[in-house]
Design a protein around this motif. Structure first.
Motif, PDB file in Angstrom:
ATOM      1  N   TYR A  95      44.169  76.242  70.736  1.00 55.33           N
ATOM      2  CA  TYR A  95      44.235  76.704  69.353  1.00 55.33           C
ATOM      3  C   TYR A  95      45.152  77.923  69.220  1.00 55.33           C
ATOM      4  O   TYR A  95      45.935  78.030  68.263  1.00 55.33           O
ATOM      5  CB  TYR A  95      42.840  77.055  68.850  1.00 55.33           C
ATOM      6  N   ARG A  99      48.629  78.294  66.899  1.00 53.70           N
ATOM      7  CA  ARG A  99      48.906  79.352  65.910  1.00 53.70           C
ATOM      8  C   ARG A  99      50.172  80.111  66.270  1.00 53.70           C
ATOM      9  O   ARG A  99      50.987  80.422  65.390  1.00 53.70           O
ATOM     10  CB  ARG A  99      47.717  80.309  65.809  1.00 53.70           C
ATOM     11  N   SER A 133      39.067  77.214  65.343  1.00 53.93           N
ATOM     12  CA  SER A 133      39.438  76.276  64.286  1.00 53.93           C
ATOM     13  C   SER A 133      39.591  76.987  62.957  1.00 53.93           C
ATOM     14  O   SER A 133      40.542  76.719  62.202  1.00 53.93           O
ATOM     15  CB  SER A 133      38.373  75.181  64.179  1.00 53.93           C
ATOM     16  N   ALA A 134      38.688  77.915  62.650  1.00 49.59           N
ATOM     17  CA  ALA A 134      38.766  78.654  61.389  1.00 49.59           C
ATOM     18  C   ALA A 134      40.030  79.508  61.323  1.00 49.59           C
ATOM     19  O   ALA A 134      40.689  79.592  60.272  1.00 49.59           O
ATOM     20  CB  ALA A 134      37.531  79.527  61.216  1.00 49.59           C
ATOM     21  N   THR A 136      42.823  78.878  62.834  1.00 47.41           N
ATOM     22  CA  THR A 136      43.937  77.939  62.678  1.00 47.41           C
ATOM     23  C   THR A 136      44.015  77.428  61.251  1.00 47.41           C
ATOM     24  O   THR A 136      45.102  77.277  60.674  1.00 47.41           O
ATOM     25  CB  THR A 136      43.780  76.782  63.669  1.00 47.41           C
ATOM     26  N   ARG A 137      42.867  77.187  60.653  1.00 48.24           N
ATOM     27  CA  ARG A 137      42.829  76.767  59.249  1.00 48.24           C
ATOM     28  C   ARG A 137      43.383  77.869  58.356  1.00 48.24           C
ATOM     29  O   ARG A 137      44.179  77.611  57.445  1.00 48.24           O
ATOM     30  CB  ARG A 137      41.387  76.431  58.866  1.00 48.24           C
ATOM     31  N   PRO A 142      47.557  72.276  59.972  1.00 47.32           N
ATOM     32  CA  PRO A 142      46.663  71.122  59.908  1.00 47.32           C
ATOM     33  C   PRO A 142      46.022  70.802  61.250  1.00 47.32           C
ATOM     34  O   PRO A 142      46.608  71.049  62.314  1.00 47.32           O
ATOM     35  CB  PRO A 142      47.571  69.982  59.453  1.00 47.32           C
ATOM     36  N   GLN A 143      44.832  70.224  61.185  1.00 51.44           N
ATOM     37  CA  GLN A 143      44.112  69.771  62.363  1.00 51.44           C
ATOM     38  C   GLN A 143      43.728  68.306  62.169  1.00 51.44           C
ATOM     39  O   GLN A 143      43.129  67.951  61.161  1.00 51.44           O
ATOM     40  CB  GLN A 143      42.856  70.612  62.581  1.00 51.44           C
ATOM     41  N   ALA A 163      37.807  68.665  61.473  1.00 55.14           N
ATOM     42  CA  ALA A 163      39.245  68.464  61.307  1.00 55.14           C
ATOM     43  C   ALA A 163      39.573  68.131  59.856  1.00 55.14           C
ATOM     44  O   ALA A 163      38.722  67.699  59.075  1.00 55.14           O
ATOM     45  CB  ALA A 163      39.731  67.348  62.230  1.00 55.14           C
ATOM     46  N   ASP A 164      40.836  68.321  59.500  1.00 52.96           N
ATOM     47  CA  ASP A 164      41.282  68.006  58.139  1.00 52.96           C
ATOM     48  C   ASP A 164      41.334  66.512  57.895  1.00 52.96           C
ATOM     49  O   ASP A 164      40.976  66.033  56.822  1.00 52.96           O
ATOM     50  CB  ASP A 164      42.671  68.609  57.892  1.00 52.96           C
ATOM     51  N   LEU A 329      42.654  71.236  50.463  1.00 54.21           N
ATOM     52  CA  LEU A 329      43.468  71.018  51.650  1.00 54.21           C
ATOM     53  C   LEU A 329      44.943  71.137  51.297  1.00 54.21           C
ATOM     54  O   LEU A 329      45.720  71.771  52.031  1.00 54.21           O
ATOM     55  CB  LEU A 329      43.170  69.641  52.256  1.00 54.21           C
ATOM     56  N   ARG A 332      45.876  74.758  50.923  1.00 53.69           N
ATOM     57  CA  ARG A 332      45.979  75.464  52.194  1.00 53.69           C
ATOM     58  C   ARG A 332      47.276  75.126  52.924  1.00 53.69           C
ATOM     59  O   ARG A 332      47.845  75.976  53.616  1.00 53.69           O
ATOM     60  CB  ARG A 332      44.763  75.118  53.059  1.00 53.69           C
TER      61      ARG A 332
END
Length: 452
Positions: A95, A99, A133-134, A136-137, A142-143, A163-164, A329, A332
């Protein structure tokens, strides 16, 4: 039965090129782990010999359809793909690298959950994954997850369900409860990829030979935005109905009848005609789906646009929640949104009320009102009350010649006013719901014209 793919075979199935990244954290290989679990060191050694791997995940950089991504792949034959402290280290590295390099992250998951031989230390890795994950969001990246067989426990509840976009291989066992811990009378179909698709928990079941093209398309769609404000928003599709054949509706009731015509073009036709390529997201992630709400991302002349389109039916709570998920989404990821309005109104049966209709509609209103990306709306048929208005962009709503928009359906307005049903057409005129009325009232920006 777990799928036969090794971690590297799964990576080869998904990616054109995969290069494992050098590990940067120290590896503690001494003893029987944090609990001193007797035989744990021997179990790890056997797993290494059997798999050729030193942990239950490998990660690195990949190219999928020519686009770079960080790829994480689980090795189920290594202690059931379980998550331990070292797994958490590797996932956190992946992750962080995503980033640092501003790359999407793709996870190929096959896991039975947390590693019991490490106890609460293993379970705590889920918090590390959730945090990574947060972050990265929040970075606007995108995940994507591909859930293999099996994907259960904390691996499903973090990398998978978080995940998205979630794809699944056919027949995969997917669920928080693994096969040995669920109730003995539980319906086994609920724990399959197909069952989770029906429940709105995943976006698509994809055959192995279609996985790489599917991931390639999704990466093109989800990485096509910008975090900067997008000027102009999404262009407005032209009407599919020939406005020259209709002219302006002479009365409000005529406008209503046109919008309700059986053979009038619906959302699916508009989306197919407008986009060069597209892919739908599926479900509200709360156990519900609504075929009357079509949401996803599409390519139009090289530009990515998100869409939330009502398909002419009364919209159910799951449909509104799916639309809100899509709008947030897109915001973001910096992707403009197109909404197509076509509904007689929100579903108002008892099941819809128990399903949280009011809260779901409120969530869409809030999502549309709060996004930074432009939202463009086209009313392509019926615009029935607040159930339609929830998807409408304030100040940027257009209408087709064969549509109407009204505070309420004329029949219901007549009933509320205690008028005879025969007065419904006259009530429609009083509501001033025709396209040209809406322009004159300043409710919409204009009537879209047929493309030349």
């Amino acid at each position: 039965m777990a799928d036969a793919l090794t971690a590297r075979e799964a990576a080869a199935l998904a990616a054109d090129v995969f290069e494992e990244h050098p590990q940067t954290t120290a590896e503690d290989r001494s003893g029987d782990g944090p609990l001193g679990w007797d035989g744990y060191a021997r179990s790890r050694a056997r797993a290494e010999t059997r798999t050729g791997e030193r942990e239950s995940v490998v990660w690195g950089t990949a190219h999928i359809g020519g686009r770079p991504a960080v790829l994480v792949s689980f090795e189920f034959r290594f202690l059931g793909g379980s998550l331990g402290r070292r797994t958490g280290d590797l996932l956190e590295e992946a992750y962080a690298h995503a980033r640092a390099e501003r790359l999407p992250l793709v996870s190929l998951i096959a896991t039975g959950g947390s590693r019991m031989q490490e106890g609460m230390v293993a379970l705590g890795q889920l918090q590390r994954v959730a945090r990574a994950s947060a972050l990265t969001r929040a970075a606007g990246l995108p995940q994507l997850a591909v859930v293999r067989d099996p994907t259960t426990g904390g691996g499903w509840a973090t990398l998978g369900a978080g995940a998205d976009v979630i794809l699944a291989l056919p027949g995969a066992q997917v669920g928080f409860a693994g096969s040995r811990v669920r109730p003995p009378d539980a319906d086994p179909s609920a724990y399959t990829a197909e069952g989770q698709l029906a429940a709105g928990q995943i976006d698509a079941v994809v055959a192995p030979e279609r996985l790489r093209p599917a991931l390639s398309l999704w990466l093109r769609l989800l990485t096509g935005g910008t975090r900067e404000p997008v000027p102009g928003g999404a262009p407005v599709p032209p009407p599919l109905a020939l406005d020259g054949a209709y002219g302006a509706a002479a009365t409000g009731w005529e406008a209503v009848r046109r919008a309700r015509a059986r053979h009038r073009p619906r959302a699916q036709a508009y989306l197919d005609a407008w986009f060069d390529e597209r892919a739908d997201v599926h479900g509200d992630r709360c156990g519900g789906t609504d075929p009357g709400m079509i949401c996803g991302f599409g390519l139009r002349e090289g530009r990515v646009v998100a869409y939330a389109a009502q398909a002419g039916t009364a919209t159910r709570p799951a449909g509104y929640r799916t639309a809100a998920r899509l709008v947030r989404l897109a915001d973001r990821l910096g992707i403009p949104v197109l909404t197509l309005v076509d509904t007689p109104g929100a579903a108002n049966d008892a099941e819809a009320e128990r399903g949280g209709a009011g809260a779901a509609i409120a969530d869409v209103f809030a999502a549309v009102a709060s996004v930074r990306v432009p939202v463009t709306t086209l009313v392509i048929g019926e615009g029935g009350s607040g159930g339609a208005l929830a998807l409408a962009a304030p100040g940027n709503t257009w209408v087709t010649p064969d549509s109407y928009f009204s505070v309420i359906a004329p029949e219901l307005a007549a009933a509320i006013l205690k008028r005879d049903p025969s007065e419904t057409p006259a009530t429609a005129d009083q509501l001033r719901l025709r396209p040209r009325d809406l322009v004159e009232l300043g409710v919409v920006r204009g009537i879209v014209a047929r493309a030349e």
